[in-house]
Design a protein around this motif. Structure first.
Motif, mmCIF file in Angstrom:
data_model
loop_
_atom_site.group_PDB
_atom_site.id
_atom_site.type_symbol
_atom_site.label_atom_id
_atom_site.label_comp_id
_atom_site.label_asym_id
_atom_site.label_seq_id
_atom_site.Cartn_x
_atom_site.Cartn_y
_atom_site.Cartn_z
ATOM 1 N N PRO A 210 0.821 -1.216 0.000
ATOM 2 C CA PRO A 210 0.000 0.000 0.000
ATOM 3 C C PRO A 210 0.857 1.269 0.000
ATOM 4 N N LYS A 211 0.332 2.338 -0.574
ATOM 5 C CA LYS A 211 1.056 3.600 -0.623
ATOM 6 C C LYS A 211 1.196 4.223 0.761
ATOM 7 N N GLY A 212 0.298 3.850 1.681
ATOM 8 C CA GLY A 212 0.329 4.431 3.013
ATOM 9 C C GLY A 212 1.425 3.875 3.904
ATOM 10 N N VAL A 213 2.109 2.830 3.462
ATOM 11 C CA VAL A 213 3.181 2.220 4.259
ATOM 12 C C VAL A 213 4.489 2.938 3.990
ATOM 13 N N LYS A 214 5.143 3.392 5.034
ATOM 14 C CA LYS A 214 6.396 4.122 4.886
ATOM 15 C C LYS A 214 7.552 3.166 4.583
ATOM 16 N N GLY A 215 8.643 3.730 4.064
ATOM 17 C CA GLY A 215 9.811 2.921 3.754
ATOM 18 C C GLY A 215 9.813 2.492 2.298
ATOM 19 N N SER A 216 10.729 1.617 1.964
ATOM 20 C CA SER A 216 10.818 1.115 0.596
ATOM 21 C C SER A 216 11.172 -0.362 0.615
ATOM 22 N N GLY A 217 10.806 -1.061 -0.448
ATOM 23 C CA GLY A 217 11.070 -2.502 -0.497
ATOM 24 C C GLY A 217 10.352 -3.212 0.632
ATOM 25 N N ALA A 218 11.043 -4.161 1.245
ATOM 26 C CA ALA A 218 10.448 -4.910 2.354
ATOM 27 C C ALA A 218 10.526 -4.131 3.662
ATOM 28 N N GLN A 219 11.399 -3.133 3.721
ATOM 29 C CA GLN A 219 11.571 -2.350 4.944
ATOM 30 C C GLN A 219 10.285 -1.605 5.300
ATOM 31 N N GLY A 220 9.840 -1.753 6.529
ATOM 32 C CA GLY A 220 8.627 -1.095 6.978
ATOM 33 C C GLY A 220 7.362 -1.756 6.489
ATOM 34 N N PHE A 221 7.472 -2.873 5.752
ATOM 35 C CA PHE A 221 6.306 -3.566 5.198
ATOM 36 C C PHE A 221 6.228 -5.016 5.659
ATOM 37 N N ILE A 222 7.327 -5.751 5.569
ATOM 38 C CA ILE A 222 7.351 -7.163 5.940
ATOM 39 C C ILE A 222 8.067 -7.343 7.289
ATOM 40 N N LYS A 223 7.376 -7.946 8.233
ATOM 41 C CA LYS A 223 8.000 -8.237 9.529
ATOM 42 C C LYS A 223 8.703 -9.590 9.506
ATOM 43 N N SER A 224 8.010 -10.596 9.020
ATOM 44 C CA SER A 224 8.600 -11.940 8.984
ATOM 45 C C SER A 224 7.870 -12.802 7.970
ATOM 46 N N VAL A 225 8.565 -13.845 7.510
ATOM 47 C CA VAL A 225 7.994 -14.813 6.570
ATOM 48 C C VAL A 225 8.323 -16.207 7.081
ATOM 49 N N ALA A 226 7.326 -17.071 7.133
ATOM 50 C CA ALA A 226 7.548 -18.433 7.618
ATOM 51 C C ALA A 226 6.921 -19.442 6.666
ATOM 52 N N LEU A 227 7.603 -20.560 6.476
ATOM 53 C CA LEU A 227 7.087 -21.667 5.670
ATOM 54 C C LEU A 227 6.834 -22.855 6.577
ATOM 55 N N CYS A 228 5.839 -23.654 6.232
ATOM 56 C CA CYS A 228 5.590 -24.881 6.989
ATOM 57 C C CYS A 228 4.694 -25.800 6.169
ATOM 58 N N SER A 229 4.715 -27.078 6.505
ATOM 59 C CA SER A 229 3.753 -28.014 5.935
ATOM 60 C C SER A 229 2.523 -27.972 6.834
ATOM 61 N N THR A 230 1.444 -28.614 6.415
ATOM 62 C CA THR A 230 0.191 -28.549 7.165
ATOM 63 C C THR A 230 0.364 -28.945 8.627
ATOM 64 N N MET A 231 1.115 -30.003 8.892
ATOM 65 C CA MET A 231 1.276 -30.518 10.252
ATOM 66 C C MET A 231 2.685 -30.309 10.801
ATOM 67 N N GLY A 232 3.541 -29.641 10.058
ATOM 68 C CA GLY A 232 4.937 -29.505 10.478
ATOM 69 C C GLY A 232 5.235 -28.196 11.180
ATOM 70 N N ARG A 233 6.428 -28.121 11.738
ATOM 71 C CA ARG A 233 6.884 -26.904 12.383
ATOM 72 C C ARG A 233 7.232 -25.855 11.333
#
Length: 296
Positions: A252-275
């Motif tokens: 969104p334009k209302g989010v400050k910063g550029s790229g992932a900075q100020g927009f993405i806190k964390s990303v996690a992958l997992c299987s349905t039943m996995g950690r």
């Protein structure tokens, strides 16, 4: 720290620990080799009678805030799939947005190069006979106009047997009577999602190729399934990169910063039943940029 170092080979397991302070006041460790889950009654029986017993859990081998490169994260997530059914490879993206602000809404769609591994049932609401025929020829599973709306309204949603709904603009007024049925299920066609269109053939083709719609929830988190664990590692990597690229384009334009900075806190992958496995944000961002360049 000593516990994590000692249990590197059990990286990620939750280990129960019992710290006993006896008469000598010297701490001693026990329950070093318990499984991932332990009955509470067993733990309490071990703690019963001990002087100053303290029971807690620690994660072996890694810190909560550790992240790994995308290729390693995919390998770990796939290795976690041990259920008897074919699990889905999920991504969970925690955003630094405020869902209550209108200029912080994040929604969009991504076209996964290798699909989701799931056959999506599509419904098309169309009034014109020509549009109905085109939708059928394009492979829509359910096609109809007023009669389809009436069936859904009379059954109070029990007759719904589709996963996505597409509508022509001329049919939207007719969907008003079932909006309260379709809306909570996420099935209401929406121009912003591209599911209200005159070109139903192209939209059907997109969903068949692996289109995934996304929107942040109330906690500013995006959840999505990006394939099955029986996909090749390379296919999963390309799907994840394409999906993350679509999220970045939906910034969104209302989010400050550029790229992932100020927009993405964390990303996690997992299987349905996995950690879950936390992914290095810069690494997945680089992968998404390469994927966009590859598509031209």
């Amino acid at each position: 720290e000593r516990l994590r170092e000692k249990n590197k080979e059990r990286r990620g397991d939750m280990l129960a620990r019992l710290l006993r302070l006896g008469a000598s006041r010297q701490p001693t460790w026990s329950l070093d080799n318990v499984g991932r889950t332990v009955p509470a009654s067993f733990l309490l029986s071990k703690a019963d009678g001990a002087v100053g017993s303290v029971l807690f859990a620690t994660q072996a081998g890694e810190r909560k805030d550790e992240t790994v490169p995308l290729d390693q994260a995919v390998s770990k997530a796939l290795a976690e799939a041990k259920a008897k059914f074919t699990e889905t490879l999920e991504v969970h993206v925690n955003l630094a947005t405020d869902p209550k602000r209108s200029d912080h809404i994040v929604r969009g769609s991504a076209l996964l190069p290798h699909g989701t591994g799931k056959q999506t049932r599509l419904a098309v609401f169309a009034r014109d006979a020509f549009d109905v025929e085109k939708a059928r020829d394009a492979g829509a599973d359910v096609v109809g106009g007023k009669e389809l709306v009436d069936a859904i309204r009379e059954s109070k949603g029990a007759s719904i047997d589709f996963d996505q709904a597409i509508a022509t603009p001329g049919m939207m007024s007719g969907l008003a009577s079932i909006a309260r049925i379709l809306g909570p299920k996420g099935l209401m066609p929406n121009p912003k999602k591209g599911t209200v269109t005159d070109d139903v053939v192209a939209t059907i083709a997109e969903f068949r190729k692996g289109r995934v719609d996304f929107r942040q929830d109330k906690g500013a988190v995006i959840h999505a399934g990006l394939g099955k664990v029986n996909f090749s590692r390379a296919a999963v990597l390309e799907n994840v990169a394409a999906f993350f690229g679509a999220i970045m384009l939906a910034r969104p334009k209302g989010v400050k910063g550029s790229g992932a900075q100020g927009f993405i806190k964390s990303v996690a992958l997992c299987s349905t039943m996995g950690r879950s496995v936390r992914v290095n944000i810069q690494d997945i961002l680089n992968a998404s940029v390469k994927a966009r360049k590859k598509l031209g």
